[in-house]
Design an enzyme around this catalytic site. Structure first.
Site, short mmCIF file in Angstrom:
data_model
loop_
_atom_site.label_atom_id
_atom_site.label_comp_id
_atom_site.label_asym_id
_atom_site.label_seq_id
_atom_site.Cartn_x
_atom_site.Cartn_y
_atom_site.Cartn_z
N ASP A 1 6.52 -3.27 11.02
CA ASP A 1 5.07 -3.17 11.28
C ASP A 1 4.71 -3.31 12.76
O ASP A 1 3.74 -2.71 13.23
CB ASP A 1 4.26 -4.16 10.42
CG ASP A 1 4.73 -5.60 10.57
OD1 ASP A 1 5.76 -5.84 11.24
OD2 ASP A 1 4.07 -6.49 10.00
N SER B 1 8.40 -4.79 6.59
CA SER B 1 8.24 -5.76 7.67
C SER B 1 9.07 -7.03 7.49
O SER B 1 8.54 -8.14 7.38
CB SER B 1 6.76 -6.10 7.82
OG SER B 1 6.05 -4.89 7.94
N ARG C 1 0.82 -1.21 0.00
CA ARG C 1 0.00 0.00 0.00
C ARG C 1 0.86 1.26 0.00
O ARG C 1 1.96 1.26 0.54
CB ARG C 1 -0.90 0.05 1.24
CG ARG C 1 -1.95 -1.07 1.27
CD ARG C 1 -2.77 -0.96 2.51
NE ARG C 1 -1.92 -0.82 3.68
CZ ARG C 1 -2.28 -0.19 4.79
NH1 ARG C 1 -3.47 0.35 4.89
NH2 ARG C 1 -1.45 -0.12 5.80
MG MG Z 1 0.16 -6.11 8.28
#
Ligand code: MG
Ligand code: ADP
Length: 480
Positions: free
Chosen positions: A214, A160, A96
């Site tokens: 994250d 992440s 995203r």
């Molecule tokens: Mg996630």
């Protein structure tokens, strides 16, 4: 003398009953390996604690499995954060790009706009240059969409994967995990790779301020609402946690004052063999079939990407032994990844009748009897219960460490949580909470669901980072 019809019938019934009883016993025996006693869970907690110390220690860090990576995030938000920030979220199911508008003052507000982009599997497993060109292409599209191409926005990059950080805006990728495997990235600074990608494109400029895990984004998002939040947890595709550790205990970073958030990378817990006594043949099968054999052993026992695979491996074995699906292993059952974790959630739902469980299995191409569906449900709930319990045992180790760090008999603390497994599974969160409570009785742990930790959190960290940078510049100017 030939046996009479009824005697023969009775013998047959007895034989069938024996066989069924034996089958039930054998299935129970198989699943018993997944049922951990309190003593075993306490042992998991204790071992997590040992690995935490190894990761933090100067001389033990290099060989440690739980890496305890410093993040250079030294404080949680204080409400004065303000400005427009761009955020990227890479490393989950979706990639995203986000625009986050944070406003401080009496009425604090956070406004977010975001767009999801696909990362094709050939890019996930292609070259690093292809990956970063793709990312920059998506940013370009997003900036067009928002009409913001000319502004040089500060950016927080939620990435992440395990990274060695030497500052807030540099992260050297230790190794890929989950579904990613791009060439020429491991050992490189991913912020530099992103900056190079932006330069190659020659369309816009950005100020990359922070690389963010994250878990840290999740903790920061929750801390913005609830100042006692000093721990972050992800229970989604993967499993990981972070928390505020005392600087004096982080021997891999200079300085003893204050605290710093540590990205534990606890998914790698057990990679030195310390969990092998509770791993089963099915855990080993899942590991052997994965992209990263031998790695992330704890994560492979408790996160969304793998629970369905553990179930599938048990079902294959039970079928081979003639206890399921009339002993016939269908093509479906042979297909890796077919048993997604969302099916576990559906199958384990208390609102579902057995007939509906059969319907789900039917959808998966598994022709089941009523008995089959009972067994499948039992397998699913056993696997997800163990996942929630060992995840809870790890968390109990973390909160007790924070309590001891502060010399307290009793600690009140909030854990910010994100991840679809935690949010949508019908029992995972309850069993997880219960386990933490049982194994860390001196801590009162509150759990807060994070609202988009990897987007909002990245923006908050970027805001805190900009503030830190301004303060440092001011200090330097005063000294000069
Ligand atoms: Mg996630
Ligand atoms: P990520 O961890 O990738 O950032 P999520 O937190 O959304 O993203 O987690 C996605 C993972 O959650 C999927 O890979 C899948 O394993 C798991 N999942 C998806 N749907 C469900 C569900 N209904 N119940 C339990 N787990 C689910």
């Amino acid at each position: 003398m030939p046996a009479s019809g009824s005697a023969k019938g009775a013998a047959m019934v007895t034989a069938v009953a024996y066989r069924l009883a034996d089958q039930t016993r054998q299935i129970a025996q198989t699943l018993a390996e997944f049922r951990l006693s309190k003593a075993q869970l306490l042992e998991v907690k204790k071992r997590m604690r040992t690995e935490i110390e190894n990761g933090l220690g100067k001389n033990t860090h290099d060989s440690a499995t739980v890496k305890m990576l410093p993040t250079y995030v030294r404080s949680t938000p204080d409400g004065t954060e303000n400005g427009d920030f761009l955020a990227l979220d890479l490393g989950g199911t979706n990639f995203r790009v986000l625009l986050v508008k944070i406003r401080s003052g009496k009425r604090r507000t956070v406004e977010m706009h975001n767009k999801i982009y696909a990362i094709p599997i050939e890019v996930m497993q292609g070259t690093g240059e292809e990956l970063f060109d793709h990312i920059v292409h998506c940013i370009s599209d997003f900036l067009d969409y928002m009409g913001m191409k000319s502004a040089r926005l500060p950016l927080g990059f939620t990435f992440s994967f395990p990274c060695h950080q030497k500052s807030l805006d540099a992260g050297i990728l230790v190794n890929w995990t989950k579904g990613f495997k791009c060439t020429d990235c491991e050992g490189e600074d991913v912020v530099e790779l992103l900056r190079e990608g932006i330069k190659r494109k020659e369309e816009f400029d950005l100020d990359v301020v922070a690389v963010v895990n994250d878990t840290v984004g999740t903790m920061m998002t929750c801390a913005y609402e609830e100042p006692t939040c000093e721990v972050g947890l992800i229970a989604g595709t993967g499993s990981n946690a972070c928390y505020m550790e005392e600087m004096r205990n982080i021997e891999t970073v200079e300085g003893n004052e204050g605290r710093m958030c540590v990205n534990m990378e606890w998914g790698a817990f057990g990679d030195n063999g310390c969990l092998d006594d509770i791993r089963t043949q099915y855990d080993r099968a899942v590991d052997e079939n994965s992209l990263n054999e031998g790695k992330q052993r704890y994560e492979k026992m408790c996160s969304g990407m793998y629970l369905g695979e553990i179930v599938r491996n048990i079902l294959i074995d039970l079928t081979k032994r003639g206890f399921l699906f009339r002993g016939k292993i269908s093509e479906t059952l042979k297909t890796r990844g077919i048993f997604e974790t969302k099916f576990l959630s559906q199958i384990e739902s208390d609102r579902l009748a057995l007939l509906q469980v059969r319907a789900i299995l039917q959808q998966l191409g598994l022709d089941s009897t009523c008995d089959d569906s009972i067994i499948v449900k039992e397998v699913c709930s056993t696997v997800s219960r163990r996942a929630a319990q060992i995840c809870g045992a790890g968390m109990a180790g973390v909160v007790d460490k924070i309590r001891e760090n502060r010399g307290l008999d009793h600690l009140d603390v909030t854990v910010g949580v994100d991840g679809t497994l935690y949010k949508l599974h019908p029992h995972f969160s309850r069993i997880f909470h219960q386990t933490v409570k049982e194994l860390a009785p001196k801590c009162n742990v509150n759990f807060l669901l994070s609202e988009d930790g990897s987007g909002k959190g990245a923006a908050l960290i970027t805001a805190v980072g900009c503030r830190q940078r301004a303060q440092e510049a001011q200090q330097a100017a005063q000294q000069a």
